[in-house]
Design a protein around this motif. Sequence first.
Motif, PDB file in Angstrom:
ATOM      1  N   ASP A 120     -25.368   8.278  -4.555  1.00  0.00           N
ATOM      2  CA  ASP A 120     -25.603   6.857  -4.314  1.00  0.00           C
ATOM      3  C   ASP A 120     -25.691   6.594  -2.815  1.00  0.00           C
ATOM      4  OD1 ASP A 120     -25.421   6.185  -7.089  1.00  0.00           O
ATOM      5  OD2 ASP A 120     -23.237   6.317  -6.914  1.00  0.00           O
ATOM      6  N   ASP A 121     -26.632   5.775  -2.401  1.00  0.00           N
ATOM      7  CA  ASP A 121     -26.791   5.454  -0.984  1.00  0.00           C
ATOM      8  C   ASP A 121     -25.752   4.426  -0.525  1.00  0.00           C
ATOM      9  OD1 ASP A 121     -28.988   7.113  -0.686  1.00  0.00           O
ATOM     10  OD2 ASP A 121     -30.419   5.529  -1.213  1.00  0.00           O
ATOM     11  N   GLY A 122     -25.374   4.508   0.737  1.00  0.00           N
ATOM     12  CA  GLY A 122     -24.558   3.493   1.363  1.00  0.00           C
ATOM     13  C   GLY A 122     -23.086   3.518   1.043  1.00  0.00           C
ATOM     14  N   TYR A 123     -22.546   4.671   0.664  1.00  0.00           N
ATOM     15  CA  TYR A 123     -21.120   4.763   0.352  1.00  0.00           C
ATOM     16  C   TYR A 123     -20.335   5.381   1.516  1.00  0.00           C
ATOM     17  CZ  TYR A 123     -21.022   3.141  -4.427  1.00  0.00           C
ATOM     18  OH  TYR A 123     -21.064   2.345  -5.537  1.00  0.00           O
ATOM     19  N   LEU A 124     -19.079   4.962   1.613  1.00  0.00           N
ATOM     20  CA  LEU A 124     -18.138   5.493   2.585  1.00  0.00           C
ATOM     21  C   LEU A 124     -16.935   6.075   1.873  1.00  0.00           C
ATOM     22  CD1 LEU A 124     -17.656   2.470   5.037  1.00  0.00           C
ATOM     23  CD2 LEU A 124     -18.928   4.564   5.530  1.00  0.00           C
ATOM     24  N   TYR A 125     -16.345   7.101   2.465  1.00  0.00           N
ATOM     25  CA  TYR A 125     -15.002   7.510   2.080  1.00  0.00           C
ATOM     26  C   TYR A 125     -14.065   6.809   3.050  1.00  0.00           C
ATOM     27  CZ  TYR A 125     -16.981  11.373  -0.627  1.00  0.00           C
ATOM     28  OH  TYR A 125     -17.668  12.128  -1.528  1.00  0.00           O
ATOM     29  N   LEU A 126     -13.068   6.141   2.522  1.00  0.00           N
ATOM     30  CA  LEU A 126     -12.032   5.535   3.344  1.00  0.00           C
ATOM     31  C   LEU A 126     -10.779   6.374   3.165  1.00  0.00           C
ATOM     32  CD1 LEU A 126     -12.703   1.787   2.520  1.00  0.00           C
ATOM     33  CD2 LEU A 126     -13.530   3.101   4.490  1.00  0.00           C
ATOM     34  N   VAL A 127     -10.304   6.936   4.245  1.00  0.00           N
ATOM     35  CA  VAL A 127      -9.127   7.794   4.231  1.00  0.00           C
ATOM     36  C   VAL A 127      -7.960   6.962   4.738  1.00  0.00           C
ATOM     37  CG1 VAL A 127      -8.101   9.934   5.084  1.00  0.00           C
ATOM     38  CG2 VAL A 127     -10.581   9.814   4.651  1.00  0.00           C
ATOM     39  N   LEU A 128      -6.954   6.806   3.889  1.00  0.00           N
ATOM     40  CA  LEU A 128      -5.813   5.947   4.196  1.00  0.00           C
ATOM     41  C   LEU A 128      -4.539   6.768   4.349  1.00  0.00           C
ATOM     42  CD1 LEU A 128      -7.008   3.750   1.392  1.00  0.00           C
ATOM     43  CD2 LEU A 128      -6.638   2.759   3.627  1.00  0.00           C
ATOM     44  N   ARG A 129      -3.792   6.463   5.385  1.00  0.00           N
ATOM     45  CA  ARG A 129      -2.510   7.121   5.626  1.00  0.00           C
ATOM     46  C   ARG A 129      -1.394   6.239   5.082  1.00  0.00           C
ATOM     47  NH1 ARG A 129       1.501   7.259   9.641  1.00  0.00           N
ATOM     48  NH2 ARG A 129       0.446   5.627  10.824  1.00  0.00           N
ATOM     49  N   PRO A 130      -0.649   6.737   4.110  1.00  0.00           N
ATOM     50  CA  PRO A 130       0.467   5.937   3.578  1.00  0.00           C
ATOM     51  C   PRO A 130       1.528   5.698   4.649  1.00  0.00           C
ATOM     52  CG  PRO A 130      -0.026   7.773   2.130  1.00  0.00           C
ATOM     53  CD  PRO A 130      -0.781   8.004   3.405  1.00  0.00           C
ATOM     54  N   ILE A 131       1.959   4.456   4.740  1.00  0.00           N
ATOM     55  CA  ILE A 131       3.030   4.087   5.665  1.00  0.00           C
ATOM     56  C   ILE A 131       4.338   3.914   4.891  1.00  0.00           C
ATOM     57  CG2 ILE A 131       3.815   2.311   7.285  1.00  0.00           C
ATOM     58  CD1 ILE A 131       1.363   3.998   8.172  1.00  0.00           C
ATOM     59  N   ARG A 132       4.227   3.265   3.730  1.00  0.00           N
ATOM     60  CA  ARG A 132       5.399   3.056   2.875  1.00  0.00           C
ATOM     61  C   ARG A 132       4.982   3.273   1.429  1.00  0.00           C
ATOM     62  NH1 ARG A 132       8.536  -2.617   2.047  1.00  0.00           N
ATOM     63  NH2 ARG A 132       6.477  -3.131   1.246  1.00  0.00           N
ATOM     64  N   ILE A 133       5.813   3.987   0.699  1.00  0.00           N
ATOM     65  CA  ILE A 133       5.601   4.170  -0.741  1.00  0.00           C
ATOM     66  C   ILE A 133       6.890   3.770  -1.442  1.00  0.00           C
ATOM     67  CG2 ILE A 133       5.160   5.809  -2.615  1.00  0.00           C
ATOM     68  CD1 ILE A 133       3.479   7.461  -0.676  1.00  0.00           C
ATOM     69  N   GLN A 134       6.738   2.943  -2.464  1.00  0.00           N
ATOM     70  CA  GLN A 134       7.855   2.522  -3.289  1.00  0.00           C
ATOM     71  C   GLN A 134       7.534   2.834  -4.744  1.00  0.00           C
ATOM     72  OE1 GLN A 134       7.951  -1.651  -2.083  1.00  0.00           O
ATOM     73  NE2 GLN A 134       9.871  -1.220  -1.011  1.00  0.00           N
ATOM     74  N   ALA A 135       8.561   3.160  -5.528  1.00  0.00           N
ATOM     75  CA  ALA A 135       8.380   3.444  -6.956  1.00  0.00           C
ATOM     76  C   ALA A 135       9.609   2.983  -7.714  1.00  0.00           C
ATOM     77  CB  ALA A 135       8.151   4.938  -7.180  1.00  0.00           C
ATOM     78  N   TRP A 136       9.384   2.292  -8.841  1.00  0.00           N
ATOM     79  CA  TRP A 136      10.483   1.878  -9.705  1.00  0.00           C
ATOM     80  C   TRP A 136       9.971   1.574 -11.089  1.00  0.00           C
ATOM     81  CZ3 TRP A 136       8.228  -1.330  -6.154  1.00  0.00           C
ATOM     82  CH2 TRP A 136       7.802  -2.574  -6.595  1.00  0.00           C
ATOM     83  N   ARG A 137      10.884   1.644 -12.042  1.00  0.00           N
ATOM     84  CA  ARG A 137      10.563   1.340 -13.438  1.00  0.00           C
ATOM     85  C   ARG A 137      11.162   0.006 -13.857  1.00  0.00           C
ATOM     86  NH1 ARG A 137      11.535   7.287 -15.999  1.00  0.00           N
ATOM     87  NH2 ARG A 137       9.513   8.132 -15.435  1.00  0.00           N
ATOM     88  N   GLU A 138      12.443  -0.108 -13.733  1.00  0.00           N
ATOM     89  CA  GLU A 138      13.176  -1.296 -14.192  1.00  0.00           C
ATOM     90  C   GLU A 138      14.038  -1.808 -13.047  1.00  0.00           C
ATOM     91  OE1 GLU A 138      13.053  -2.663 -17.240  1.00  0.00           O
ATOM     92  OE2 GLU A 138      12.028  -1.135 -18.408  1.00  0.00           O
ATOM     93  N   ALA A 139      14.750  -2.896 -13.302  1.00  0.00           N
ATOM     94  CA  ALA A 139      15.610  -3.497 -12.282  1.00  0.00           C
ATOM     95  C   ALA A 139      16.648  -2.505 -11.754  1.00  0.00           C
ATOM     96  CB  ALA A 139      16.298  -4.729 -12.845  1.00  0.00           C
ATOM     97  N   ASP A 140      17.084  -1.569 -12.584  1.00  0.00           N
ATOM     98  CA  ASP A 140      18.098  -0.612 -12.133  1.00  0.00           C
ATOM     99  C   ASP A 140      17.537   0.417 -11.144  1.00  0.00           C
ATOM    100  OD1 ASP A 140      16.618   0.898 -13.915  1.00  0.00           O
ATOM    101  OD2 ASP A 140      18.344   1.594 -15.064  1.00  0.00           O
ATOM    102  N   GLU A 141      16.222   0.409 -10.938  1.00  0.00           N
ATOM    103  CA  GLU A 141      15.630   1.306  -9.942  1.00  0.00           C
ATOM    104  C   GLU A 141      15.156   0.559  -8.689  1.00  0.00           C
ATOM    105  OE1 GLU A 141      14.152   5.117 -12.544  1.00  0.00           O
ATOM    106  OE2 GLU A 141      12.662   4.018 -11.403  1.00  0.00           O
ATOM    107  N   ILE A 142      15.417  -0.729  -8.612  1.00  0.00           N
ATOM    108  CA  ILE A 142      15.022  -1.481  -7.417  1.00  0.00           C
ATOM    109  C   ILE A 142      15.738  -0.913  -6.189  1.00  0.00           C
ATOM    110  CG2 ILE A 142      15.129  -3.738  -6.269  1.00  0.00           C
ATOM    111  CD1 ILE A 142      12.944  -3.609  -8.383  1.00  0.00           C
TER     112      ILE A 142
END
Length: 154
Positions: A120-142
């Motif tokens: 496809d014409d006119g596409y870019l790859y944007l490479v992003l550097r993570p600064i902060r990553i958070q992960a949780w399921r329920e309130a007990d993982e906040i």
Amino acid sequence: MTDAPRSREQRRADTLALLTTPAIDVWMSTSSIDEDGTAAPYLVPLSLAWLENRVVIAVEERSRTARNLINSGRARLALGPTRDVVIIDAELERALPVQQAPAEIVEGYAGQADWDPRGDDGYLYLVLRPIRIQAWREADEIKGRTLMRDGRWL
């Protein structure tokens, strides 16, 4: 709630497993400032590749997502359902026209995203550097949800 809260190590392993899942999609939020000075947030689903601790997406060069990200340099990404979410705050590291990108990005993206924008014409790859990553399921993982801060795994 049926499971005990995960340890930070387990959350990191689960997060990396999710980020390396073939054909994984992500919600990406960017923003700009309208002519009247009001914030204009923008949210879009995209295919993602996790390559060498970077998020890589492919978008049309003229898209609002590309413009916003190139202008602001920042994005927020969300993966997973609301009860097992990963949130990534990231900075734009580089924007590469698809035809000029190095082979490791081109092949890595096509292999994981299950889509190859080279046709496809006119596409870019944007490479992003993570600064902060958070992960949780329920309130007990906040508590302890932050897995990465200032670009470093905790």
